[in-house]
Write an enzyme that holds these catalytic residues in place. Structure first.
Site, mmCIF file in Angstrom:
data_model
loop_
_atom_site.group_PDB
_atom_site.id
_atom_site.type_symbol
_atom_site.label_atom_id
_atom_site.label_comp_id
_atom_site.label_asym_id
_atom_site.label_seq_id
_atom_site.Cartn_x
_atom_site.Cartn_y
_atom_site.Cartn_z
ATOM 1 N N GLY A 13 0.840 -0.617 -0.244
ATOM 2 C CA GLY A 13 0.060 -0.104 -0.025
ATOM 3 C C GLY A 13 0.721 1.232 -0.200
ATOM 4 O O GLY A 13 0.248 2.201 0.680
ATOM 5 N N MET A 91 -3.410 -6.946 -7.505
ATOM 6 C CA MET A 91 -3.221 -8.393 -7.907
ATOM 7 C C MET A 91 -3.680 -9.478 -8.617
ATOM 8 O O MET A 91 -3.263 -9.903 -8.928
ATOM 9 C CB MET A 91 -1.771 -8.836 -6.756
ATOM 10 C CG MET A 91 -0.974 -7.615 -6.438
ATOM 11 S SD MET A 91 0.435 -7.347 -7.468
ATOM 12 C CE MET A 91 0.522 -8.490 -7.484
ATOM 13 N N ARG A 92 -5.199 -8.862 -9.015
ATOM 14 C CA ARG A 92 -5.265 -10.050 -9.822
ATOM 15 C C ARG A 92 -6.171 -8.555 -10.937
ATOM 16 O O ARG A 92 -6.046 -7.573 -11.199
ATOM 17 C CB ARG A 92 -6.997 -9.982 -8.858
ATOM 18 C CG ARG A 92 -6.840 -11.109 -7.867
ATOM 19 C CD ARG A 92 -8.552 -11.590 -7.069
ATOM 20 N NE ARG A 92 -7.739 -11.950 -6.053
ATOM 21 C CZ ARG A 92 -7.349 -13.528 -5.649
ATOM 22 N NH1 ARG A 92 -7.607 -13.959 -7.071
ATOM 23 N NH2 ARG A 92 -7.295 -13.976 -4.621
ATOM 24 N N LEU A 94 -9.246 -7.886 -13.321
ATOM 25 C CA LEU A 94 -10.117 -8.103 -13.500
ATOM 26 C C LEU A 94 -10.781 -8.584 -14.845
ATOM 27 O O LEU A 94 -10.610 -8.211 -15.799
ATOM 28 C CB LEU A 94 -10.643 -6.314 -13.750
ATOM 29 C CG LEU A 94 -10.506 -5.989 -11.447
ATOM 30 C CD1 LEU A 94 -10.322 -4.339 -11.371
ATOM 31 C CD2 LEU A 94 -11.428 -6.761 -10.863
ATOM 32 N N ASN A 108 -4.446 2.296 -13.717
ATOM 33 C CA ASN A 108 -3.717 1.224 -12.529
ATOM 34 C C ASN A 108 -1.984 1.795 -12.736
ATOM 35 O O ASN A 108 -2.144 2.726 -13.559
ATOM 36 C CB ASN A 108 -3.808 0.283 -13.570
ATOM 37 C CG ASN A 108 -2.759 -1.438 -12.821
ATOM 38 O OD1 ASN A 108 -2.960 -1.184 -12.148
ATOM 39 N ND2 ASN A 108 -1.770 -1.752 -13.955
ATOM 40 N N HIS A 110 1.289 0.789 -13.135
ATOM 41 C CA HIS A 110 2.421 -0.787 -13.064
ATOM 42 C C HIS A 110 4.049 0.355 -13.641
ATOM 43 O O HIS A 110 4.518 1.102 -14.386
ATOM 44 C CB HIS A 110 2.095 -1.066 -15.193
ATOM 45 C CG HIS A 110 3.031 -2.108 -15.386
ATOM 46 N ND1 HIS A 110 2.391 -2.942 -14.447
ATOM 47 C CD2 HIS A 110 3.935 -1.918 -16.662
ATOM 48 C CE1 HIS A 110 3.620 -4.144 -15.209
ATOM 49 N NE2 HIS A 110 3.962 -3.653 -16.293
ATOM 50 N N GLU A 143 -9.869 -4.312 -21.571
ATOM 51 C CA GLU A 143 -9.716 -5.681 -20.547
ATOM 52 C C GLU A 143 -8.486 -6.874 -21.647
ATOM 53 O O GLU A 143 -8.182 -7.463 -21.339
ATOM 54 C CB GLU A 143 -11.434 -6.216 -21.802
ATOM 55 C CG GLU A 143 -12.668 -5.498 -21.414
ATOM 56 C CD GLU A 143 -13.589 -6.497 -21.670
ATOM 57 O OE1 GLU A 143 -13.714 -7.566 -21.814
ATOM 58 O OE2 GLU A 143 -15.014 -5.285 -22.349
ATOM 59 N N ASP A 146 -2.322 -4.993 -18.792
ATOM 60 C CA ASP A 146 -1.795 -3.332 -19.190
ATOM 61 C C ASP A 146 -1.856 -2.945 -20.239
ATOM 62 O O ASP A 146 -0.271 -2.554 -20.703
ATOM 63 C CB ASP A 146 -0.132 -3.449 -18.390
ATOM 64 C CG ASP A 146 -0.446 -4.304 -17.363
ATOM 65 O OD1 ASP A 146 -1.361 -3.966 -16.482
ATOM 66 O OD2 ASP A 146 0.370 -5.629 -16.947
ATOM 67 N N GLU A 175 6.856 6.471 -9.138
ATOM 68 C CA GLU A 175 5.664 5.629 -8.968
ATOM 69 C C GLU A 175 4.642 7.036 -8.138
ATOM 70 O O GLU A 175 3.666 7.742 -8.272
ATOM 71 C CB GLU A 175 5.232 4.270 -8.802
ATOM 72 C CG GLU A 175 5.430 3.162 -9.367
ATOM 73 C CD GLU A 175 4.865 1.908 -8.953
ATOM 74 O OE1 GLU A 175 4.294 1.612 -8.180
ATOM 75 O OE2 GLU A 175 5.926 0.814 -9.298
HETATM 76 C C1 GRF Z 1 3.700 -1.048 -7.232
HETATM 77 O O1 GRF Z 1 4.905 -1.926 -7.637
HETATM 78 C C2 GRF Z 1 2.943 -0.838 -8.327
HETATM 79 O O2 GRF Z 1 3.354 -0.507 -9.826
HETATM 80 C C3 GRF Z 1 1.853 -2.675 -8.921
HETATM 81 O O3 GRF Z 1 2.473 -2.948 -7.408
HETATM 82 C C4 GRF Z 1 3.758 -2.598 -6.357
HETATM 83 C C5 GRF Z 1 2.825 -2.034 -5.587
HETATM 84 O O4 GRF Z 1 3.512 -1.342 -4.700
HETATM 85 N N1 GRF Z 1 1.187 -2.691 -9.604
HETATM 86 P P1 GRF Z 1 1.930 -0.420 -3.502
HETATM 87 O O5 GRF Z 1 1.485 -1.981 -2.478
HETATM 88 O O6 GRF Z 1 1.664 0.105 -3.651
HETATM 89 O O7 GRF Z 1 3.086 -0.385 -1.831
#
Ligand code: GRF
Length: 202
Positions: A13, A91-92, A94, A108, A110, A143, A146, A175
């Protein structure tokens, strides 16, 4: 009124935390209306609790199928009045069922410069491939995996001595800037989607 977002998480998170920090400092004119986790033990849930944000756990194994799982998430988002869904380490994958309900309303983050290195372990893929530049991408979700229209990207160098972990840490810093920046553009009504292209109003 501030725009409401729902954040879907599965783990650490830190991207959720970055959104919360940018909201608290006044840089991001939005409100996290709900955090939804598919993992009951996610650290992200503690971050939500600390910020007094309502959190909901929807576990896949507690649902009879994927449709029920996604319906519960959809219900929680609508109950909270969310107008945008942010996948922040969710991590799923959709399904079309969910994505069509939230067309151009799911974003999202990535950890690679798409369209390179889709799917899991994008940072490890970048190190193994030997690219000299990687980074992160914030995109609308379609759909595919990424593959949706790109909102913004930030690049970082890949160093010869990098491991997956060191590169991931360098990308993560970006990020934490890119996601709030993209959500801010959305909250200000500056994003429009035309096919594969996202236009950003000046
Ligand atoms: C991040 O690297 C994000 O890009 C990927 O999963 C990771 C999540 O990190 N999809 P966090 O849970 O926000 O620390």
């Amino acid at each position: 009124m501030r725009k409401k977002i729902g954040v879907l998480v599965s783990g650490r998170g830190s991207n959720l935390q970055s959104l919360l920090d940018h909201i608290a400092s006044g840089e991001l004119p939005a409100e996290v209306a709900v955090v939804i986790s598919d993992q009951g033990e996610a650290l992200a849930l503690q971050r939500a609790a600390k910020a007094h944000i309502p959190a909901v756990v929807v576990e896949r194994k507690a649902c009879k199928d994927k449709t029920e799982f996604e319906s519960k998430i959809d219900d929680a988002l609508r109950e909270a009045g969310a107008e945008l869904v942010v996948l922040a380490g969710f991590m799923r994958i959709l399904s079309g069922f969910f994505i069509r309900r939230w067309e151009h309303k799911i974003i999202n983050i990535h950890p690679a410069l798409l369209p390179s290195f889709t799917g899991l372990d994008a940072q490890g893929q970048a190190v193994d491939y030997g690219v000299k530049i990687s980074g992160c991408t914030v995109h609308f979700v379609d759909e595919g995996t990424d593959t949706g229209p790109i909102i913004l990207q930030k690049a970082v160098p890949v160093l010869e001595e990098d491991t997956e972990e060191s590169l991931a840490a360098r990308i993560l810093e970006q990020e934490h800037k890119a996601l709030p920046e993209a959500v801010k553009l959305w909250a200000e009504g500056k994003l429009s989607v035309a096919g594969r292209h996202v236009k950003i109003a000046k």
